[in-house]
Scaffold this motif. Sequence first.
Motif, short mmCIF file in Angstrom:
data_model
loop_
_atom_site.label_atom_id
_atom_site.label_comp_id
_atom_site.label_asym_id
_atom_site.label_seq_id
_atom_site.Cartn_x
_atom_site.Cartn_y
_atom_site.Cartn_z
N HIS A 15 0.81 -1.22 0.00
CA HIS A 15 0.00 0.00 0.00
C HIS A 15 0.85 1.28 0.00
O HIS A 15 0.44 2.29 0.57
CB HIS A 15 -0.97 0.02 1.19
CG HIS A 15 -1.93 -1.13 1.19
ND1 HIS A 15 -2.49 -1.63 0.05
CD2 HIS A 15 -2.41 -1.89 2.21
CE1 HIS A 15 -3.29 -2.63 0.34
NE2 HIS A 15 -3.26 -2.82 1.66
N THR A 16 2.02 1.23 -0.60
CA THR A 16 2.83 2.44 -0.77
C THR A 16 3.06 2.66 -2.26
O THR A 16 2.83 1.79 -3.10
CB THR A 16 4.19 2.32 -0.07
OG1 THR A 16 5.03 1.43 -0.81
CG2 THR A 16 4.04 1.83 1.37
N LYS A 17 3.57 3.85 -2.60
CA LYS A 17 3.79 4.18 -4.00
C LYS A 17 4.86 3.29 -4.63
O LYS A 17 4.87 3.10 -5.86
CB LYS A 17 4.20 5.64 -4.14
CG LYS A 17 5.56 5.98 -3.52
CD LYS A 17 5.91 7.45 -3.75
CE LYS A 17 7.29 7.78 -3.17
NZ LYS A 17 7.64 9.21 -3.39
N HIS A 18 5.76 2.75 -3.81
CA HIS A 18 6.84 1.93 -4.35
C HIS A 18 6.32 0.62 -4.93
O HIS A 18 7.00 -0.01 -5.75
CB HIS A 18 7.87 1.65 -3.26
CG HIS A 18 8.42 2.89 -2.63
ND1 HIS A 18 9.22 3.79 -3.31
CD2 HIS A 18 8.25 3.41 -1.39
CE1 HIS A 18 9.54 4.78 -2.51
NE2 HIS A 18 8.96 4.58 -1.34
N MET A 19 5.12 0.21 -4.51
CA MET A 19 4.52 -1.00 -5.07
C MET A 19 3.98 -0.76 -6.47
O MET A 19 3.99 -1.67 -7.30
CB MET A 19 3.35 -1.47 -4.17
CG MET A 19 3.76 -2.20 -2.92
SD MET A 19 4.45 -3.85 -3.21
CE MET A 19 3.13 -4.63 -4.09
N TYR A 20 3.54 0.46 -6.73
CA TYR A 20 2.72 0.69 -7.92
C TYR A 20 3.32 1.65 -8.93
O TYR A 20 2.82 1.76 -10.04
CB TYR A 20 1.33 1.20 -7.49
CG TYR A 20 0.64 0.26 -6.54
CD1 TYR A 20 0.07 -0.91 -7.00
CD2 TYR A 20 0.58 0.53 -5.17
CE1 TYR A 20 -0.56 -1.79 -6.13
CE2 TYR A 20 -0.04 -0.34 -4.30
CZ TYR A 20 -0.61 -1.51 -4.78
OH TYR A 20 -1.23 -2.39 -3.92
N THR A 21 4.37 2.36 -8.58
CA THR A 21 4.97 3.30 -9.51
C THR A 21 6.47 3.05 -9.60
O THR A 21 7.08 2.43 -8.73
CB THR A 21 4.74 4.76 -9.06
OG1 THR A 21 5.32 4.95 -7.76
CG2 THR A 21 3.26 5.09 -9.01
N HIS A 22 7.07 3.56 -10.67
CA HIS A 22 8.51 3.42 -10.86
C HIS A 22 9.23 4.40 -9.92
O HIS A 22 9.18 5.61 -10.13
CB HIS A 22 8.90 3.73 -12.31
CG HIS A 22 8.37 2.73 -13.29
ND1 HIS A 22 8.85 1.44 -13.38
CD2 HIS A 22 7.40 2.84 -14.24
CE1 HIS A 22 8.20 0.80 -14.34
NE2 HIS A 22 7.31 1.62 -14.88
N THR A 23 9.87 3.89 -8.91
CA THR A 23 10.67 4.72 -8.01
C THR A 23 12.06 4.10 -7.91
O THR A 23 12.23 2.88 -8.04
CB THR A 23 10.06 4.81 -6.61
OG1 THR A 23 10.07 3.50 -5.99
CG2 THR A 23 8.62 5.33 -6.66
#
Length: 448
Positions: free
Chosen positions: A327-335
């Motif tokens: 449930h963080t952005k690192h799961m779903y976006t390119h970081t």
Amino acid sequence: MSTSHSEEKSIAPPPSDAQVDPKADTDVFEEQPGHDFHYKTLSWQFVSLLMIAEIVSNGMLSLPSALAVVGIVPAVILIIFFGSFALYTAKLLIDFKLNHPSVHNMGDAGYILGGWSAREILSLGTIIFAIFGTGSELLSGQQALSTLSNNGLCTIYLLLIFSVATLLVALPRTLDRVAWLGLFSVCLITLSGLVAMIGAGVNPVPGRTLSATVPTTFYQAFLAITNPVFAYAGHFMFFILISEMHTPTDAMKAAWCLQGFSTLFYTIFAIVIYVYIGNTVASPALLSLPPVWAKASFGIALGNFLIAGGLYSHTAAKIVFVRYFRHTKHMYTHTVLGWAVWIGLCFGAVAVAFILAIAVPIFSYLIGIAASLFASWYTYGIAGFFWLHDSYHLGGGWPGLRRKPGQSALAVFTILVGAFICVAGTYVSIKLIDDAYKEGLVGKPFSC
């Protein structure tokens, strides 16, 4: 089953263990149009292919030797029984996942059953077993390359080459990126088995001995039994695979395909190889074929070993990654952080497997211990706990269990079977190591 989350939550820093509660009734993966990574994309057909690619890999290679130890009749009965039993436990795992959509792996399920300590034990066990599975596939790949090259290169270099290729297969972040490889892998292992059976059929061993049943000791019998038992040891990945299905309710279709294919294929392959080679059949069975046929079978199966190894290491990495980035952005976006951690985890899983394979002379025996300690529960025993837990908590407590005496008894039987396989399998594996040392069969670390 999926629950949408606010954009603010999806870009929050990694949550603590207290914030990530597998008992919550939310899906493990969010699906939003703006995400770079979409996890819930697998159909049941592709899940079944990935399951087969993972399980029917090394599994078939050791089964003919079981027929030589206990005889063709009891061995075939065991292959069919454990295949059917694995289908039953697969249903219990799938029902548990559907009742608890937040469950991503065995650790999450353990948290629901027994809290923090159960989560840590089952998570660590899954990671260990996945890494040992990777190591097993690396050894199979190295053995295939050695056979194809007539041992023309040091095994360490062959193992390193195969490890690099395995890492590349493991790197895609979502399983749909390797789904077509599952189809390729299933075709390869099926073709490899067919070539091996043809090779055995056209080159039968003269004067071979076949046995319907063989009187034997408990140690030898259970050593043979472990082959069909662990040939189905892939349930530890089921929660992860189902979590990436777009329709998780179709998961049982995948389980039927897996167990139907594997049980039928295992039975036919074991019987045919044993009938034409007899009681001298080796493990892995391909080593009993004439060199040309062994090379052909190993060469075809090489791709399957590679893909299965990639799936195992992907699993080990995915458990840790989801644990800390759920449930963080690192799961779903390119970081940068997300990719750095993911690549590091995949590299670490393959690297540890590689080091174990070359530095621990008894690693092939340790794989048996890992299977006894973990696969006995993940494939068989723990499913009984899942059924008892949900029947008690979702079915009205003790009255709910008393209303289903037959199913309750079967769940308890499942737990007892898992416990027996765990204890007996560990004993047999440890005795194997002791015998190997006494007979001078253990080599040296870092040797060609």
